[in-house]
Motif scaffolding. Structure first.
Motif, PDB file in Angstrom:
ATOM      1  N   LEU A 170      -8.770  -5.247  13.215  1.00 13.86           N
ATOM      2  CA  LEU A 170      -9.102  -6.133  14.337  1.00 13.86           C
ATOM      3  C   LEU A 170      -8.786  -5.441  15.660  1.00 13.86           C
ATOM      4  O   LEU A 170      -9.194  -5.888  16.725  1.00 13.86           O
ATOM      5  CB  LEU A 170      -8.372  -7.476  14.211  1.00 13.86           C
ATOM      6  CG  LEU A 170      -6.842  -7.508  14.177  1.00 13.86           C
ATOM      7  CD1 LEU A 170      -6.242  -7.496  15.565  1.00 13.86           C
ATOM      8  CD2 LEU A 170      -6.371  -8.757  13.447  1.00 13.86           C
ATOM      9  N   THR A 171      -8.057  -4.336  15.594  1.00 14.86           N
ATOM     10  CA  THR A 171      -7.802  -3.546  16.803  1.00 14.86           C
ATOM     11  C   THR A 171      -8.875  -2.462  16.915  1.00 14.86           C
ATOM     12  O   THR A 171      -9.205  -1.804  15.923  1.00 14.86           O
ATOM     13  CB  THR A 171      -6.408  -2.885  16.721  1.00 14.86           C
ATOM     14  OG1 THR A 171      -6.233  -2.339  15.407  1.00 14.86           O
ATOM     15  CG2 THR A 171      -5.310  -3.887  16.976  1.00 14.86           C
TER      16      THR A 171
ATOM     17  N   GLN B  14       1.830   3.453   8.226  1.00 19.19           N
ATOM     18  CA  GLN B  14       1.868   4.008   9.586  1.00 19.19           C
ATOM     19  C   GLN B  14       3.306   4.126  10.109  1.00 19.19           C
ATOM     20  O   GLN B  14       3.639   5.080  10.823  1.00 19.19           O
ATOM     21  CB  GLN B  14       1.037   3.151  10.535  1.00 19.19           C
ATOM     22  CG  GLN B  14       1.638   1.793  10.837  1.00 19.19           C
ATOM     23  CD  GLN B  14       0.614   0.694  10.833  1.00 19.19           C
ATOM     24  OE1 GLN B  14      -0.458   0.847  10.292  1.00 19.19           O
ATOM     25  NE2 GLN B  14       0.939  -0.428  11.434  1.00 19.19           N
TER      26      GLN B  14
ATOM     27  N   ASP C 191       7.265   6.753  -1.234  1.00 16.51           N
ATOM     28  CA  ASP C 191       6.380   5.578  -1.365  1.00 16.51           C
ATOM     29  C   ASP C 191       6.071   5.351  -2.833  1.00 16.51           C
ATOM     30  O   ASP C 191       5.752   6.295  -3.565  1.00 16.51           O
ATOM     31  CB  ASP C 191       5.080   5.756  -0.577  1.00 16.51           C
ATOM     32  CG  ASP C 191       4.407   4.412  -0.321  1.00 16.51           C
ATOM     33  OD1 ASP C 191       4.339   4.014   0.859  1.00 16.51           O
ATOM     34  OD2 ASP C 191       3.988   3.738  -1.295  1.00 16.51           O
TER      35      ASP C 191
ATOM     36  N   ARG D  41      -1.063   0.105   1.200  1.00 18.44           N
ATOM     37  CA  ARG D  41      -1.485  -1.296   1.423  1.00 18.44           C
ATOM     38  C   ARG D  41      -2.956  -1.387   1.808  1.00 18.44           C
ATOM     39  O   ARG D  41      -3.638  -2.303   1.419  1.00 18.44           O
ATOM     40  CB  ARG D  41      -0.692  -1.924   2.562  1.00 18.44           C
ATOM     41  CG  ARG D  41       0.777  -1.876   2.381  1.00 18.44           C
ATOM     42  CD  ARG D  41       1.296  -3.171   1.802  1.00 18.44           C
ATOM     43  NE  ARG D  41       2.718  -3.191   2.025  1.00 18.44           N
ATOM     44  CZ  ARG D  41       3.601  -3.725   1.196  1.00 18.44           C
ATOM     45  NH1 ARG D  41       3.205  -4.330   0.101  1.00 18.44           N
ATOM     46  NH2 ARG D  41       4.870  -3.687   1.479  1.00 18.44           N
TER      47      ARG D  41
ATOM     48  N   ILE E  38      -0.607  -0.635  14.640  1.00 16.88           N
ATOM     49  CA  ILE E  38      -0.724   0.826  14.557  1.00 16.88           C
ATOM     50  C   ILE E  38      -0.404   1.423  15.931  1.00 16.88           C
ATOM     51  O   ILE E  38       0.249   2.456  16.038  1.00 16.88           O
ATOM     52  CB  ILE E  38      -2.149   1.222  14.100  1.00 16.88           C
ATOM     53  CG1 ILE E  38      -2.417   0.664  12.706  1.00 16.88           C
ATOM     54  CG2 ILE E  38      -2.346   2.740  14.129  1.00 16.88           C
ATOM     55  CD1 ILE E  38      -3.866   0.750  12.254  1.00 16.88           C
TER      56      ILE E  38
HETATM   57  C1  LIG Z   1      -4.923  -8.101   6.524  1.00 16.56           C
HETATM   58  C2  LIG Z   1      -4.215  -7.309   7.587  1.00 16.56           C
HETATM   59  C3  LIG Z   1      -4.928  -6.764   8.634  1.00 16.56           C
HETATM   60  C4  LIG Z   1      -4.273  -6.046   9.637  1.00 16.56           C
HETATM   61  N1  LIG Z   1      -5.020  -5.523  10.659  1.00 16.56           N
HETATM   62  C5  LIG Z   1      -4.416  -4.791  11.607  1.00 16.56           C
HETATM   63  C6  LIG Z   1      -5.171  -4.197  12.660  1.00 16.56           C
HETATM   64  O1  LIG Z   1      -6.368  -4.397  12.762  1.00 16.56           O
HETATM   65  N2  LIG Z   1      -4.528  -3.412  13.572  1.00 16.56           N
HETATM   66  C7  LIG Z   1      -3.184  -3.199  13.517  1.00 16.56           C
HETATM   67  O2  LIG Z   1      -2.666  -2.473  14.350  1.00 16.56           O
HETATM   68  N3  LIG Z   1      -2.437  -3.789  12.555  1.00 16.56           N
HETATM   69  C8  LIG Z   1      -3.012  -4.577  11.600  1.00 16.56           C
HETATM   70  N4  LIG Z   1      -2.240  -5.146  10.609  1.00 16.56           N
HETATM   71  C9  LIG Z   1      -0.769  -5.073  10.702  1.00 16.56           C
HETATM   72  C10 LIG Z   1      -0.159  -3.740  10.244  1.00 16.56           C
HETATM   73  O3  LIG Z   1      -0.807  -2.660  10.880  1.00 16.56           O
HETATM   74  C11 LIG Z   1      -0.240  -3.563   8.743  1.00 16.56           C
HETATM   75  O4  LIG Z   1       0.478  -4.578   8.106  1.00 16.56           O
HETATM   76  C12 LIG Z   1       0.280  -2.190   8.286  1.00 16.56           C
HETATM   77  O5  LIG Z   1       0.030  -2.032   6.916  1.00 16.56           O
HETATM   78  C13 LIG Z   1       1.764  -2.040   8.550  1.00 16.56           C
HETATM   79  O6  LIG Z   1       2.130  -0.696   8.319  1.00 16.56           O
HETATM   80  P1  LIG Z   1       3.615  -0.316   7.868  1.00 16.56           P
HETATM   81  O7  LIG Z   1       3.672   1.131   7.724  1.00 16.56           O
HETATM   82  O8  LIG Z   1       4.595  -0.996   8.743  1.00 16.56           O
HETATM   83  O9  LIG Z   1       3.782  -1.027   6.450  1.00 16.56           O
HETATM   84  P2  LIG Z   1       2.831  -0.943   5.082  1.00 16.56           P
HETATM   85  O10 LIG Z   1       1.501  -0.469   5.457  1.00 16.56           O
HETATM   86  O11 LIG Z   1       3.029  -2.245   4.488  1.00 16.56           O
HETATM   87  O12 LIG Z   1       3.546   0.225   4.303  1.00 16.56           O
HETATM   88  C14 LIG Z   1       4.713   0.035   3.573  1.00 16.56           C
HETATM   89  C15 LIG Z   1       4.734   1.030   2.436  1.00 16.56           C
HETATM   90  O13 LIG Z   1       5.973   0.894   1.751  1.00 16.56           O
HETATM   91  C16 LIG Z   1       5.756   1.066   0.370  1.00 16.56           C
HETATM   92  N5  LIG Z   1       6.858   0.409  -0.311  1.00 16.56           N
HETATM   93  C17 LIG Z   1       7.201  -0.891  -0.278  1.00 16.56           C
HETATM   94  N6  LIG Z   1       8.279  -1.124  -1.016  1.00 16.56           N
HETATM   95  C18 LIG Z   1       8.650   0.062  -1.553  1.00 16.56           C
HETATM   96  C19 LIG Z   1       9.704   0.479  -2.411  1.00 16.56           C
HETATM   97  N7  LIG Z   1      10.620  -0.374  -2.873  1.00 16.56           N
HETATM   98  N8  LIG Z   1       9.767   1.788  -2.759  1.00 16.56           N
HETATM   99  C20 LIG Z   1       8.861   2.681  -2.290  1.00 16.56           C
HETATM  100  N9  LIG Z   1       7.856   2.337  -1.474  1.00 16.56           N
HETATM  101  C21 LIG Z   1       7.755   1.046  -1.110  1.00 16.56           C
HETATM  102  C22 LIG Z   1       4.390   0.461   0.118  1.00 16.56           C
HETATM  103  O14 LIG Z   1       3.760   1.032  -1.026  1.00 16.56           O
HETATM  104  C23 LIG Z   1       3.630   0.787   1.412  1.00 16.56           C
HETATM  105  O15 LIG Z   1       2.830   1.942   1.293  1.00 16.56           O
HETATM  106  C24 LIG Z   1      -2.865  -5.870   9.592  1.00 16.56           C
HETATM  107  C25 LIG Z   1      -2.139  -6.437   8.530  1.00 16.56           C
HETATM  108  C26 LIG Z   1      -2.818  -7.136   7.539  1.00 16.56           C
HETATM  109  C27 LIG Z   1      -2.006  -7.739   6.410  1.00 16.56           C
END
Ligand SMILES: Cc1cc2nc3c(=O)[nH]c(=O)nc-3n(C[C@H](O)[C@H](O)[C@H](O)COP(=O)(O)OP(=O)(O)OC[C@H]3O[C@@H](n4cnc5c(N)ncnc54)[C@H](O)[C@@H]3O)c2cc1C
Length: 418
Positions: free
Chosen positions: A52-53, A13, A33, A40, A382
């Motif tokens: 959970l949201t 996101q 990515d 993830r 999100i």
């Molecule tokens: C179990 C769980 C439940 C959650 N529930 C909620 C919820 O209900 N509501 C909410 O708002 N948030 C929730 N979260 C928190 C948050 O929304 C998530 O962690 C979300 O995935 C974060 O999004 P992001 O884009 O920041 O990172 P990520 O989704 O972690 O995306 C990072 C991306 O970077 C890529 N990447 C990593 N390293 C590299 C590299 N070296 N080279 C290329 N690509 C790479 C990965 O493949 C991944 O696709 C939850 C988190 C967890 C762990």
């Protein structure tokens, strides 16, 4: 070598929200990515997980949930579809299956080394996730080899574990969900509880997230936090997005038959020592929750609704003998850390975390997005990353403008820094 004004690493996101904001400003960029969009949510979450949201909180710049169930909680395939739809709608320049191995400073920009070749960019946004690598305490190494150990990123369903009892370590959102699921599958479950943030799913007939949104607690700014380090280290919310909107807290788990014990202090062969802190941690969680509910009640006005009663649990034993108790598996639901081993720019602190101010690192043109409380309390949700992305995109635009516009983006689209 490919050149772009900006490279965003990560297509979750955060990376997609940043891509949208960069596109709107005419900034030429690529989103890399190592997996797929929303990887993830596809491969590092368990089968029964729902957000959970509530759905109405799935809001990103230019994209939001518009389905028939705004108060429901998305399943993982639904989250993936939501993010894929976002990427498609904005024609985000996502390149999947590209792993970044190294980012280093080069001239007035960055050299990004990937498994598909080397890229150059004036600006780099690290959006690789706050929940990057499961945090497993060092003591895990001392467990006997016949005890199966697993993290939530690898757990899929109760069949992921061998038969027998389970110790779940950690009682935030993940720990309580897995403890309940494993207990319902017929296994004896022990839940080891450390610091946690207790919340009722519903308060005064409304989702607790609705109230938190309404009173502005999720919008609280990092630059106004009294103790930002403490706010960032706060345990995640103990909330579950179950369709029946039930609260799964320690009381509910205890009533169902889960054994609730103190914090795991150490491992000595097949023996786990526990802290005598259950009364203390539950009282602290109660006090924090009571303060929040009082804020909500002050905002909403008088109500006949009672507060949430304190939890009364039997005292914890001081140790667990795993074999004698029939415990064959340990689930480490002990949070996440970040691995920036590939970030070869001097912006990491002694703990290996990126040093930043609202996502702006000390290395010009290098940014980070999606971390907890980056600019506001909801930064890693999100619903929160979009506002941060908008602001950070302005910083990036300013940086690019100051250092001369690159050949593709800004000149072509004639956007100007506000
Ligand atoms: C179990 C769980 C439940 C959650 N529930 C909620 C919820 O209900 N509501 C909410 O708002 N948030 C929730 N979260 C928190 C948050 O929304 C998530 O962690 C979300 O995935 C974060 O999004 P992001 O884009 O920041 O990172 P990520 O989704 O972690 O995306 C990072 C991306 O970077 C890529 N990447 C990593 N390293 C590299 C590299 N070296 N080279 C290329 N690509 C790479 C990965 O493949 C991944 O696709 C939850 C988190 C967890 C762990």
């Amino acid at each position: 070598m490919q050149h772009t004004d900006a490279i965003v690493i990560g297509a979750g996101q955060a990376g997609l929200a940043m891509s949208h904001c960069l596109s709107r400003r005419g900034i030429d960029h690529a989103v890399l990515d190592r997996g797929r969009v929303g990887e993830r949510w596809r491969s590092e979450r368990w089968d029964s997980l729902r957000l959970l949201t509530p759905n109405w909180m799935s809001r990103l710049p230019g994209w939001q949930y518009r389905g028939p169930d705004p108060d429901g909680y998305m399943t993982m395939p639904e989250v993936v579809r939501f993010l894929e739809g976002y990427a498609r709608a904005g024609s985000a320049p996502v390149e999947t299956g590209v792993t970044v191995h190294a980012v280093e400073r080069a001239g007035d920009g960055y050299r990004v080394e990937t498994d598909q070749g080397v890229r150059r960019a004036r600006a780099v946004v690290v959006a690789t996730g706050h929940c990057d690598v499961p945090m497993v305490p060092a003591m895990a190494r001392d467990l006997p080899a016949d005890i199966h150990q697993i993290t939530p990123s690898r757990y899929r369903n109760p069949d992921s574990l061998p038969d027998g009892g389970v110790l779940v370590v950690g009682a935030s959102a993940t720990g309580v969900q897995l403890a309940e699921e494993l207990h319902r599958s017929g296994r004896p479950v022990t839940l080891s509880v450390g610091r946690h943030t207790r919340l009722p799913r519903l308060h005064r007939g409304r989702d607790i997230m609705w109230w938190m949104d309404r009173i502005g607690v999720l919008d609280e700014r990092a630059d106004r936090a009294r103790d930002l380090g403490r706010a960032r280290a706060q345990p995640s919310l103990q909330l579950v997005g179950h369709p029946d909107r039930r609260t799964i807290d320690l009381a509910a788990l205890h009533d169902q038959g889960v054994r609730v014990v103190g914090r795991t202090a150490g491992v000595d062969g097949g023996r786990i020592t526990l802290c005598d802190d259950l009364a203390e941690t539950t009282a602290a969680a109660q006090a924090t929750m009571d303060r929040l509910l009082a804020r909500i009640d002050a905002f909403a006005g008088p109500s006949k609704t009672e507060g949430v009663r304190p939890i009364a649990l039997p005292p914890s034993p001081s140790a667990l003998d795993l074999r004698a108790e029939g415990i064959r598996s340990v689930v480490w639901a002990t949070g996440f850390r970040r691995d920036y081993g590939w970030l070869k720019v001097p912006v990491l602190d002694a703990a290996g975390e990126v040093i930043h101010h609202g996502g702006v690192t000390p290395s010009p043109g290098l940014y980070v997005l999606g971390l907890r409380f980056l600019r506001r309390r909801k930064s890693n949700f999100i619903d929160g990353v979009g506002a941060d992305a908008e602001e950070l995109a302005e910083d990036i635009l300013g940086h690019l403008a100051k250092h001369g516009l690159a050949k593709h983006g800004l000149a072509k689209h004639s956007y100007v820094a506000a």
